[in-house]
Scaffold this motif. Sequence first.
Motif, short mmCIF file in Angstrom:
data_model
loop_
_atom_site.label_atom_id
_atom_site.label_comp_id
_atom_site.label_asym_id
_atom_site.label_seq_id
_atom_site.Cartn_x
_atom_site.Cartn_y
_atom_site.Cartn_z
N GLN A 190 8.57 6.43 -9.43
CA GLN A 190 8.59 5.87 -8.27
C GLN A 190 10.07 4.85 -8.33
O GLN A 190 11.16 4.98 -7.47
CB GLN A 190 7.47 4.68 -7.63
CG GLN A 190 8.02 4.43 -6.26
CD GLN A 190 9.12 3.17 -5.81
OE1 GLN A 190 9.59 2.63 -6.87
NE2 GLN A 190 9.37 3.24 -4.49
N MET A 196 8.54 10.68 -2.93
CA MET A 196 6.71 10.30 -2.59
C MET A 196 5.98 11.72 -2.63
O MET A 196 5.34 11.31 -3.93
CB MET A 196 6.15 9.97 -1.36
CG MET A 196 7.20 8.88 -1.25
SD MET A 196 5.98 8.18 0.40
CE MET A 196 7.28 6.85 0.38
N VAL A 227 4.71 0.65 -5.36
CA VAL A 227 4.54 0.60 -4.04
C VAL A 227 6.12 0.84 -3.89
O VAL A 227 6.16 -1.23 -3.58
CB VAL A 227 3.55 0.04 -3.36
CG1 VAL A 227 3.49 0.73 -1.89
CG2 VAL A 227 2.49 0.85 -3.85
N GLU A 234 3.18 4.91 2.49
CA GLU A 234 2.90 4.09 1.02
C GLU A 234 1.67 4.38 0.93
O GLU A 234 0.42 4.88 0.13
CB GLU A 234 3.64 2.87 0.91
CG GLU A 234 5.28 2.83 0.29
CD GLU A 234 5.16 3.78 -1.05
OE1 GLU A 234 3.92 3.99 -1.85
OE2 GLU A 234 6.07 4.00 -1.46
N LYS A 237 1.14 7.60 1.20
CA LYS A 237 1.00 8.24 -0.64
C LYS A 237 -0.30 8.24 -0.78
O LYS A 237 -0.29 8.63 -2.01
CB LYS A 237 2.72 7.24 -0.90
CG LYS A 237 2.50 7.84 -2.89
CD LYS A 237 3.84 7.00 -2.70
CE LYS A 237 3.74 6.01 -3.73
NZ LYS A 237 4.16 5.39 -4.21
N GLU A 284 5.00 -4.55 0.63
CA GLU A 284 4.65 -3.60 -0.21
C GLU A 284 3.33 -3.69 -0.27
O GLU A 284 2.48 -2.43 -0.84
CB GLU A 284 5.14 -3.10 -1.56
CG GLU A 284 6.91 -2.08 -0.92
CD GLU A 284 7.72 -2.96 -1.78
OE1 GLU A 284 8.76 -2.90 -1.46
OE2 GLU A 284 7.98 -4.27 -2.66
#
Length: 452
Positions: A190, A196, A227, A234, A237, A284
Amino acid sequence: MLFNDFEKVTSKQWKNLIQYELKGADYNDTLVWESLEGIKVKPFYHNDEDTVRTAVSTNNTNFSVVQDIYVNNAEKSATKANEVLNRGAESIRFIVPNAEIDVLSLLNNLKNPKAVYLQLLFLDANAVTKINTEAARLSFEVFVLIDPIHQLGFDGNFFKDGNSDFEILNQINKNSDHINWLTVNATTYQNAGANMVQQIAYTLAHTNEYLNRVENFGKNITVEVAVGGNYFFEIAKLRALRLSLNALAEAYSSTITFHILAKPTRRNKTIYDYNVNMLRTTTECMSAILGGADAVENLAYDAVFHKTNEFGERISRNQLLMLKEESYFDKVNNPADGAYYIENLTRQLAEKGLELFKDIEKNGGLISQLIDGTIQRKISESAQKEQQLFDQGKEILLGTNKYPNPQDQMKHDLELYPFVKQNPRKTLITPIIEKRLAEKLEQERLEAEKNA
């Protein structure tokens, strides 16, 4: 019974109304946008066409607040750990640079943490065996974070060499009944700019390498993830990742479980208007919790350019405490379950990730593709697409490429070098390079400051 008094509205009726309001503009061109993962995002989701339940089980009520501490001295680090535990941290991650650190003393001087994560920056079976023996007498859970594949991808070399590293892992597996030790550190994917779908696929392939190489493994695997700022994506994900990992584990052993340790990405953090980093890390951390992370470790707002300091640590810890104690994020399990949009994203990310994972396995697996440079090239291509969006102002970092403060000066406030470091040396593979989106723009502004 209240909803029985209202007429049901179908998705077709909603689309017709929207089309009418668009006054002739095309629905798909105007309102449907496509993510970097190739997922088309619709303006609304409805239960007559978006109700595929992914059945991801998460346990938000038990997520742990984690604080990291770099260990130079075992006694001082234990003292600091007890201080932050008194101030709200629940678990501690110790970053242990070498085998000379007295880890056993470190563990024995702690006062009731929920869990301890020992991130070893070396690979030593004897050291892990001693930790395992000591862990049998402790009242808290111990995670030993060692990951030779991450070491290869991040550094360019294994700890020793491929064969030796996996031999040591198999030795550890025979003497680790009191600790959680097998780790998949997927944060670099990431932080380097992988999308993703790639993050999910590479994490699966990363995990599969260990399940193929560590004999008779049937315990917990710690998965570290970063994240980003795309809030709902997210959340999806992490849910898609757990769903996919559980499916992979079923092929090996029904006793394998996954412990997800999440942390905000460094990729969207900035040195200018740095207080905005607090807003970024807050959302996040929210995504991590709602996505089902078992433990969350925040990133200090100034971590990119300041050395570790008490104020930055306190702010980052309090962000998590406010989410847990004041926003009640620990009161509801599976809060995203049944949300049409998130369920739809979860399913698509899982399906696309699984498809890419199968392609990686068909072409030799993750390590093979790291050695031939395929993974690095694919991540670089994805990172360049995102970088282009940032450079064009289509991906916004407030205070940096949107509404920057021209009076903001940073040249005298940099305690750490915040950009990619060049260190030419001989490596087995080309490392995966972690790079922030704002680096080029920030370097230009710093140069302008010097010349002003």
